[in-house]
Write a protein that holds these residues in place. Sequence first.
Motif, PDB file in Angstrom:
ATOM      1  N   SER A   1       1.492  -4.956 -14.722  1.00 13.32           N
ATOM      2  CA  SER A   1       2.158  -4.013 -13.807  1.00 13.32           C
ATOM      3  C   SER A   1       1.647  -2.599 -14.074  1.00 13.32           C
ATOM      4  N   LEU A   2       1.812  -1.739 -13.064  1.00 14.11           N
ATOM      5  CA  LEU A   2       1.468  -0.322 -13.261  1.00 14.11           C
ATOM      6  C   LEU A   2       2.321   0.266 -14.379  1.00 14.11           C
ATOM      7  N   ALA A   3       3.585  -0.151 -14.443  1.00 16.84           N
ATOM      8  CA  ALA A   3       4.478   0.374 -15.484  1.00 16.84           C
ATOM      9  C   ALA A   3       3.901   0.090 -16.871  1.00 16.84           C
TER      10      ALA A   3
ATOM     11  N   SER B   1       3.193  12.857 -11.275  1.00 14.52           N
ATOM     12  CA  SER B   1       1.979  12.140 -10.841  1.00 14.52           C
ATOM     13  C   SER B   1       2.312  11.431  -9.538  1.00 14.52           C
ATOM     14  N   GLU B   2       1.422  11.534  -8.578  1.00 15.46           N
ATOM     15  CA  GLU B   2       1.664  10.852  -7.293  1.00 15.46           C
ATOM     16  C   GLU B   2       0.331  10.607  -6.593  1.00 15.46           C
ATOM     17  N   LEU B   3       0.202   9.381  -6.094  1.00 14.63           N
ATOM     18  CA  LEU B   3      -1.029   8.956  -5.435  1.00 14.63           C
ATOM     19  C   LEU B   3      -1.156   9.499  -4.013  1.00 14.63           C
ATOM     20  N   VAL B   4      -0.028   9.618  -3.307  1.00 14.09           N
ATOM     21  CA  VAL B   4      -0.058   9.900  -1.874  1.00 14.09           C
ATOM     22  C   VAL B   4       0.060  11.424  -1.633  1.00 14.09           C
ATOM     23  N   PRO B   5      -0.994  12.058  -1.117  1.00 12.58           N
ATOM     24  CA  PRO B   5      -0.974  13.525  -0.971  1.00 12.58           C
ATOM     25  C   PRO B   5       0.208  14.046  -0.139  1.00 12.58           C
TER      26      PRO B   5
ATOM     27  N   GLU C   1       6.427  12.168 -15.646  1.00  9.99           N
ATOM     28  CA  GLU C   1       7.006  11.117 -14.810  1.00  9.99           C
ATOM     29  C   GLU C   1       5.914  10.378 -14.042  1.00  9.99           C
ATOM     30  N   PHE C   2       6.074   9.082 -14.024  1.00  6.94           N
ATOM     31  CA  PHE C   2       5.278   8.192 -13.177  1.00  6.94           C
ATOM     32  C   PHE C   2       6.278   7.413 -12.345  1.00  6.94           C
ATOM     33  N   ALA C   3       6.473   7.680 -11.094  1.00 11.13           N
ATOM     34  CA  ALA C   3       5.682   8.650 -10.362  1.00 11.13           C
ATOM     35  C   ALA C   3       6.643   9.686  -9.767  1.00 11.13           C
TER      36      ALA C   3
ATOM     37  N   GLU D   1      -2.042  15.043  -8.530  1.00 14.03           N
ATOM     38  CA  GLU D   1      -2.294  14.151  -7.388  1.00 14.03           C
ATOM     39  C   GLU D   1      -3.386  13.149  -7.750  1.00 14.03           C
ATOM     40  N   GLY D   2      -3.145  11.863  -7.423  1.00 12.59           N
ATOM     41  CA  GLY D   2      -4.147  10.829  -7.702  1.00 12.59           C
ATOM     42  C   GLY D   2      -3.504   9.664  -8.420  1.00 12.59           C
ATOM     43  N   ASP D   3      -4.365   8.763  -8.891  1.00  7.41           N
ATOM     44  CA  ASP D   3      -3.880   7.567  -9.591  1.00  7.41           C
ATOM     45  C   ASP D   3      -3.415   7.965 -10.997  1.00  7.41           C
TER      46      ASP D   3
ATOM     47  N   GLY E   1      11.091   7.845   0.045  1.00  5.18           N
ATOM     48  CA  GLY E   1      11.087   8.306  -1.344  1.00  5.18           C
ATOM     49  C   GLY E   1      11.180   7.222  -2.399  1.00  5.18           C
ATOM     50  N   PHE E   2      11.931   6.164  -2.139  1.00  3.26           N
ATOM     51  CA  PHE E   2      12.258   5.183  -3.184  1.00  3.26           C
ATOM     52  C   PHE E   2      12.759   5.931  -4.433  1.00  3.26           C
ATOM     53  N   SER E   3      13.588   6.937  -4.190  1.00 10.08           N
ATOM     54  CA  SER E   3      13.931   7.884  -5.260  1.00 10.08           C
ATOM     55  C   SER E   3      15.033   7.353  -6.164  1.00 10.08           C
ATOM     56  N   ILE E   4      15.072   7.894  -7.370  1.00 12.55           N
ATOM     57  CA  ILE E   4      16.187   7.595  -8.259  1.00 12.55           C
ATOM     58  C   ILE E   4      17.484   8.096  -7.624  1.00 12.55           C
ATOM     59  N   HIS E   5      18.597   7.564  -8.127  1.00 11.75           N
ATOM     60  CA  HIS E   5      19.902   7.930  -7.583  1.00 11.75           C
ATOM     61  C   HIS E   5      20.526   9.039  -8.450  1.00 11.75           C
TER      62      HIS E   5
ATOM     63  N   ALA F   1       9.503  10.401 -21.061  1.00 20.63           N
ATOM     64  CA  ALA F   1       8.663   9.839 -19.992  1.00 20.63           C
ATOM     65  C   ALA F   1       9.517   8.965 -19.086  1.00 20.63           C
ATOM     66  N   LEU F   2       9.448   9.217 -17.784  1.00 20.53           N
ATOM     67  CA  LEU F   2      10.068   8.327 -16.803  1.00 20.53           C
ATOM     68  C   LEU F   2       8.972   7.410 -16.262  1.00 20.53           C
ATOM     69  N   ILE F   3       9.227   6.105 -16.330  1.00 22.63           N
ATOM     70  CA  ILE F   3       8.265   5.131 -15.815  1.00 22.63           C
ATOM     71  C   ILE F   3       8.938   4.454 -14.623  1.00 22.63           C
ATOM     72  N   ASP F   4       8.663   4.970 -13.441  1.00 19.71           N
ATOM     73  CA  ASP F   4       9.351   4.544 -12.215  1.00 19.71           C
ATOM     74  C   ASP F   4       8.266   4.247 -11.184  1.00 19.71           C
ATOM     75  N   GLY F   5       7.660   3.079 -11.342  1.00 18.61           N
ATOM     76  CA  GLY F   5       6.392   2.837 -10.672  1.00 18.61           C
ATOM     77  C   GLY F   5       6.457   2.039  -9.392  1.00 18.61           C
ATOM     78  N   TRP F   6       5.431   1.273  -9.188  1.00 21.82           N
ATOM     79  CA  TRP F   6       5.154   0.668  -7.901  1.00 21.82           C
ATOM     80  C   TRP F   6       4.604  -0.735  -8.128  1.00 21.82           C
TER      81      TRP F   6
ATOM     82  N   ASN G   1       0.841  -1.193   0.000  1.00 23.70           N
ATOM     83  CA  ASN G   1       0.000   0.000   0.000  1.00 23.70           C
ATOM     84  C   ASN G   1       0.882   1.251   0.000  1.00 23.70           C
ATOM     85  N   PRO G   2       0.845   2.052  -1.066  1.00 21.59           N
ATOM     86  CA  PRO G   2       1.725   3.237  -1.137  1.00 21.59           C
ATOM     87  C   PRO G   2       1.535   4.186   0.042  1.00 21.59           C
ATOM     88  N   PHE G   3       0.344   4.206   0.646  1.00 17.43           N
ATOM     89  CA  PHE G   3       0.084   5.121   1.761  1.00 17.43           C
ATOM     90  C   PHE G   3       0.864   4.722   3.021  1.00 17.43           C
TER      91      PHE G   3
END
Length: 218
Positions: free
Chosen positions: A165-167, A108-112, A81-83, A135-137, A56-60, A152-157, A48-50
């Motif tokens: 997959s979401l990607a 784009s980001e699901l978690v406010p 970018e996603f996400a 904000e949102g799905d 962050g699970f951020s890029i390096h 486009a960056l596809i860096d999903g969940w 659950n992303p929330f």
Amino acid sequence: MPTETMQSETLKSTIRDPRVVAVIERMQAERRRPPTGGPRENPEDSHNPFDYSDIGFSIHPEQGDLIYMLCRGMRATRVVEFATSVGMSTLYFAAAMRDNGGGKVIGSELVPAKVATAKRNLVEAGLADYAEIREGDARQTLRDLGGPVDFALIDGWPLDDEGPSLALQVIKMVAPQLRLGGYVMNDNAEPDFLDFIRDPQNGFLSVTLPQKGDRVFG
Ligand SMILES: C[S@@+](CC[C@H](N)C(=O)[O-])C[C@H]1O[C@@H](n2cnc3c(N)ncnc32)[C@H](O)[C@@H]1O
């Protein structure tokens, strides 16, 4: 044709801008992983992303530099970018937009809470004018990008079911909105995403780059 003055103005501002560097360095220092690995490393962890609103699970940085260089080289002005998460990749995109003379990264980001953090980071870096975070799905928010995008960056969940997959779901939506000659970067090498991007019928050429130290991804 850019004049010499315009070229030297453009060359003056780079990703090494101290204000941008300061934010990236702080985010790097604050970077942490979930104690048990997170949903991609550990199937037992929550998907659950929330549950990860402060991670962050951020890029390096080397991935960010590559994004920045590619966007500068292709003179990108509209990217997606996603996400977004807490905005690490957004900073590199937004810096490239500014340094290209103007443009927009559509995030784009699901978690406010993450959207709020990303916006704070962009303000601190002086780059807020170059980003619009939806904000949102992302499967809804990126449906209409308002015109062709350059990158486009596809860096999903990871999802917790067996479906696509979401990607894959997002690239299928974004690919028709990508301009001819546009770039796609993916971080997590989801197998069905790779099948899609490597299918010649879908019109992409792809390479796998070794980045993030010892990890290899597509
Ligand atoms: C790997 S992180 C993105 C990292 C970001 N690109 C960076 O480098 O800073 C994946 C993000 O996807 C978000 N997410 C998960 N499902 C989503 C969805 N359906 N729509 C939008 N965002 C989603 C998660 O909350 C998480 O922040």
